[in-house]
Design a protein around this motif. Structure first.
Motif, PDB file in Angstrom:
ATOM      1  N   LEU A  11       0.848  -1.191   0.000  1.00  0.00           N
ATOM      2  CA  LEU A  11       0.000   0.000   0.000  1.00  0.00           C
ATOM      3  C   LEU A  11       0.885   1.244   0.000  1.00  0.00           C
ATOM      4  O   LEU A  11       1.753   1.396   0.857  1.00  0.00           O
ATOM      5  CB  LEU A  11      -0.904   0.023   1.233  1.00  0.00           C
ATOM      6  CG  LEU A  11      -2.115  -0.918   1.225  1.00  0.00           C
ATOM      7  CD1 LEU A  11      -2.875  -0.788   2.538  1.00  0.00           C
ATOM      8  CD2 LEU A  11      -3.029  -0.614   0.061  1.00  0.00           C
ATOM      9  N   ALA A  12       0.643   2.124  -0.965  1.00  0.00           N
ATOM     10  CA  ALA A  12       1.351   3.400  -1.033  1.00  0.00           C
ATOM     11  C   ALA A  12       0.407   4.499  -0.571  1.00  0.00           C
ATOM     12  O   ALA A  12      -0.643   4.730  -1.188  1.00  0.00           O
ATOM     13  CB  ALA A  12       1.820   3.669  -2.460  1.00  0.00           C
ATOM     14  N   VAL A  13       0.731   5.144   0.536  1.00  0.00           N
ATOM     15  CA  VAL A  13      -0.096   6.237   1.058  1.00  0.00           C
ATOM     16  C   VAL A  13       0.257   7.499   0.277  1.00  0.00           C
ATOM     17  O   VAL A  13       1.352   8.046   0.420  1.00  0.00           O
ATOM     18  CB  VAL A  13       0.142   6.442   2.569  1.00  0.00           C
ATOM     19  CG1 VAL A  13      -0.763   7.537   3.102  1.00  0.00           C
ATOM     20  CG2 VAL A  13      -0.083   5.133   3.323  1.00  0.00           C
TER      21      VAL A  13
ATOM     22  N   GLU B  66       4.440   7.365   1.663  1.00  0.00           N
ATOM     23  CA  GLU B  66       4.741   6.280   2.592  1.00  0.00           C
ATOM     24  C   GLU B  66       4.264   4.978   1.976  1.00  0.00           C
ATOM     25  O   GLU B  66       3.199   4.923   1.358  1.00  0.00           O
ATOM     26  CB  GLU B  66       4.034   6.504   3.938  1.00  0.00           C
ATOM     27  CG  GLU B  66       4.263   5.388   4.945  1.00  0.00           C
ATOM     28  CD  GLU B  66       3.426   5.566   6.197  1.00  0.00           C
ATOM     29  OE1 GLU B  66       3.442   4.655   7.033  1.00  0.00           O
ATOM     30  OE2 GLU B  66       2.751   6.606   6.327  1.00  0.00           O
ATOM     31  N   SER B  67       5.039   3.939   2.128  1.00  0.00           N
ATOM     32  CA  SER B  67       4.664   2.628   1.607  1.00  0.00           C
ATOM     33  C   SER B  67       4.700   1.610   2.737  1.00  0.00           C
ATOM     34  O   SER B  67       5.603   1.632   3.568  1.00  0.00           O
ATOM     35  CB  SER B  67       5.609   2.188   0.478  1.00  0.00           C
ATOM     36  OG  SER B  67       5.465   3.027  -0.646  1.00  0.00           O
ATOM     37  N   ARG B  68       3.704   0.746   2.754  1.00  0.00           N
ATOM     38  CA  ARG B  68       3.629  -0.308   3.769  1.00  0.00           C
ATOM     39  C   ARG B  68       3.348  -1.629   3.079  1.00  0.00           C
ATOM     40  O   ARG B  68       2.495  -1.706   2.186  1.00  0.00           O
ATOM     41  CB  ARG B  68       2.503  -0.003   4.771  1.00  0.00           C
ATOM     42  CG  ARG B  68       2.709   1.267   5.587  1.00  0.00           C
ATOM     43  CD  ARG B  68       3.688   1.047   6.711  1.00  0.00           C
ATOM     44  NE  ARG B  68       3.251   0.003   7.607  1.00  0.00           N
ATOM     45  CZ  ARG B  68       2.384   0.180   8.594  1.00  0.00           C
ATOM     46  NH1 ARG B  68       1.851   1.381   8.802  1.00  0.00           N
ATOM     47  NH2 ARG B  68       2.057  -0.820   9.382  1.00  0.00           N
ATOM     48  N   THR B  69       4.037  -2.677   3.486  1.00  0.00           N
ATOM     49  CA  THR B  69       3.822  -4.006   2.928  1.00  0.00           C
ATOM     50  C   THR B  69       3.159  -4.888   3.973  1.00  0.00           C
ATOM     51  O   THR B  69       3.589  -4.940   5.119  1.00  0.00           O
ATOM     52  CB  THR B  69       5.154  -4.641   2.482  1.00  0.00           C
ATOM     53  OG1 THR B  69       5.769  -3.800   1.508  1.00  0.00           O
ATOM     54  CG2 THR B  69       4.910  -6.018   1.865  1.00  0.00           C
ATOM     55  N   PHE B  70       2.103  -5.586   3.566  1.00  0.00           N
ATOM     56  CA  PHE B  70       1.373  -6.473   4.465  1.00  0.00           C
ATOM     57  C   PHE B  70       1.343  -7.865   3.858  1.00  0.00           C
ATOM     58  O   PHE B  70       1.096  -8.029   2.668  1.00  0.00           O
ATOM     59  CB  PHE B  70      -0.070  -5.980   4.674  1.00  0.00           C
ATOM     60  CG  PHE B  70      -0.155  -4.611   5.306  1.00  0.00           C
ATOM     61  CD1 PHE B  70      -0.132  -4.470   6.680  1.00  0.00           C
ATOM     62  CD2 PHE B  70      -0.250  -3.483   4.519  1.00  0.00           C
ATOM     63  CE1 PHE B  70      -0.200  -3.215   7.257  1.00  0.00           C
ATOM     64  CE2 PHE B  70      -0.325  -2.225   5.088  1.00  0.00           C
ATOM     65  CZ  PHE B  70      -0.293  -2.089   6.463  1.00  0.00           C
ATOM     66  N   ASP B  71       1.584  -8.855   4.676  1.00  0.00           N
ATOM     67  CA  ASP B  71       1.487 -10.224   4.182  1.00  0.00           C
ATOM     68  C   ASP B  71       0.679 -11.112   5.113  1.00  0.00           C
ATOM     69  O   ASP B  71       0.758 -12.334   5.063  1.00  0.00           O
ATOM     70  CB  ASP B  71       2.864 -10.827   3.948  1.00  0.00           C
ATOM     71  CG  ASP B  71       3.767 -10.707   5.168  1.00  0.00           C
ATOM     72  OD1 ASP B  71       3.249 -10.400   6.254  1.00  0.00           O
ATOM     73  OD2 ASP B  71       4.982 -10.910   5.029  1.00  0.00           O
ATOM     74  N   GLY B  72      -0.111 -10.487   5.962  1.00  0.00           N
ATOM     75  CA  GLY B  72      -1.045 -11.256   6.776  1.00  0.00           C
ATOM     76  C   GLY B  72      -2.327 -11.507   6.003  1.00  0.00           C
ATOM     77  O   GLY B  72      -2.442 -11.169   4.820  1.00  0.00           O
ATOM     78  N   ASP B  73      -3.310 -12.085   6.668  1.00  0.00           N
ATOM     79  CA  ASP B  73      -4.579 -12.361   6.002  1.00  0.00           C
ATOM     80  C   ASP B  73      -5.501 -11.156   5.979  1.00  0.00           C
ATOM     81  O   ASP B  73      -6.394 -11.080   5.127  1.00  0.00           O
ATOM     82  CB  ASP B  73      -5.300 -13.518   6.699  1.00  0.00           C
ATOM     83  CG  ASP B  73      -4.641 -14.851   6.405  1.00  0.00           C
ATOM     84  OD1 ASP B  73      -4.031 -14.972   5.336  1.00  0.00           O
ATOM     85  OD2 ASP B  73      -4.724 -15.757   7.255  1.00  0.00           O
TER      86      ASP B  73
END
Length: 453
Positions: free
Chosen positions: A36-38, A48-55
């Motif tokens: 996700l790029a804010v 800001e960029s955030r990487t998520f790999d949960g469900d």
């Protein structure tokens, strides 16, 4: 259900026929990662960029979210991005936000995310960008105690439950009716360090609002009319063990602050008493309501939700794991004795069952199997999607007055709505009224009007 149903040859053959379970006890599976790029927060540019790999990735202004946006136009729990059951894509769902969720300029309730999609929540904008997939190692067990399923989504659930069970953290179990929330709670208790301690179950939906406080915290003699002796509440009775609060989303608003205090301080005060009592208890709560949506609507306290959700477990509906239907059917038949239903539930019939949505989830499937064994000619449910298809209304009879035609149409709708509703709730009017969010007495009158039991 037990584990012995998986010892039969048919179950063994089906297990080895599944490519996920073909080689050994562990497999590596690729799962997508969400980047996700804010781009904008509260109307101001942001990078800001955030990487998520949960469900699940929760987005909102509340600090407990995975992505917190300090934007007054963003709801506390604005939307949720979840991984699809097969792990192939991400799904965005609005959680009852005030200003809605826009995907590529279109307001959506639920939608699949495409690469390079744009999400607007309030005055903030996010971009979805492709990210490299991640290899995860999953076990290949077909059951976790009484829970049955070998699909990837269940394997990930088992892995989480193993870690949660070994701790003493409070847990919130969320899922639709019939998905197995009580089974999960039971497994967590049996595998926890408190397994030898007491287990006290309180169904918050089945207690009169005037008695909930006494049920949870107890009372002293003379505290109210009918209190002829001191009574220990559920918190005290569960001290040293586990308290399971089933359907906690039904708790009356006036009781929610008192439950919050008990959870925070681990102290309770019985009705009619001035001093407090310390309790040593682990709390497991369950609900079929979307509590984030309830918080946004002001029907559930935000701080209580935050306190209950120290650890959250979400159970998938059966429609999201249709490959588990044959295994579930075999396990139900095994419970009823060797060879039960083998002629009735042929592979062709079981394959057809996997095409149904099962809105009542595992409970509905089990009820269908049991009815079929007794009656023998229970018709197959409608295939997946059949119940949601929009049928064209019948042509209007212009020779009938408008009022009469309207009443007939309403009656037809009420009968068509109430029949499956009551069937899903096993004829329990109170449960059906809660599910439909309608007055219980009105539902009871309609059921009598149309001859439903």
């Amino acid at each position: 259900m037990g584990r012995d149903e998986f010892d039969d040859p048919a179950a063994t053959r089906a297990k080895h026929a599944n490519p996920l379970l073909a080689d050994g006890a562990l497999v590596h599976v690729e799962v997508p990662r969400l980047l996700l790029a804010v781009r904008r927060v509260a109307g101001r540019d942001a990078r800001e960029s955030r990487t998520f790999d949960g469900d699940v990735c929760r987005i909102g202004s509340h600090p407990s979210n995975d992505l917190v946006l300090e934007d007054p136009t963003v709801s506390r729990f604005h939307c949720r991005i979840t991984r699809a059951p097969d792990g192939s894509e991400w799904i965005i769902a609005d959680t009852g936000s005030k200003n809605g969720t826009l995907l590529d300029g279109v307001k959506v309730l639920v939608a699949a995310l495409s690469a390079d999609a744009s999400i607007v929540v309030g005055d903030s904008e996010l971009g979805v960008q492709p990210a490299s997939q991640r290899l995860v190692q999953l076990s290949t067990t077909a059951a976790f105690g009484a829970l049955v399923g070998e699909s990837p989504v269940m394997q990930r659930l088992y892995s989480l439950l193993e870690r949660v069970a070994a701790s003493e953290i409070d847990v919130l179990i969320q899922g639709e009716s019939g998905t197995g929330k009580e089974l999960v709670a039971t497994e967590l208790v049996q595998r926890s360090p408190r397994a030898e301690g007491p287990l006290v179950v309180v169904d918050c939906s089945a207690i009169s609002p005037s008695l909930v406080e006494s049920e949870l915290f107890g009372h002293v003699r003379g505290a109210f009319t009918g209190a002829d002796r001191d009574r220990q509440g559920a918190f005290q009775a569960a001290s040293g063990g586990t308290l399971f609060l089933d359907e906690v989303g039904e708790l009356p608003p006036e009781l929610q602050p008192k439950l919050l205090r008990a959870l925070e301080a681990r102290e309770i005060r019985r009705v009619g008493e001035t001093h407090t009592h310390r309790v040593d208890v682990r709390v497991i709560a369950a609900t079929n309501r979307d509590l984030e949506r309830e918080v946004n609507r002001g029907r559930f306290r935000e701080d209580l939700y935050y306190r209950l959700e120290k650890m959250s477990v979400r159970l998938p509906p059966l429609r999201d794991r249709p490959d588990d239907v044959p295994l579930l059917v075999r396990s139900f038949l095994a419970e009823m004795g060797p060879g039960a239903g083998s002629e009735l539930f042929t592979p062709a019939i079981v394959a057809k069952l996997a095409l149904h949505d099962w809105p009542g989830n595992v409970r509905e499937l089990k009820n269908y199997v049991e009815r079929s064994l007794i009656v023998g000619d229970v018709p197959l449910p409608a295939p997946r999607g059949g119940a949601n298809e929009v049928e064209s209304p019948p042509p209007a009879d212009l020779d009938v007055p408008f009022r009469v035609a309207k009443e007939a149409a309403i009656a037809a709708f009420e009968k068509a709505y109430l029949a499956p509703l009551l069937a899903r709730c096993d004829g329990n009017v109170s449960k059906a009224a809660r599910a439909a969010r309608m007055d219980r007495m009105y539902l009871h009158q309609l059921a009598q009007k149309y001859g439903f039991r």
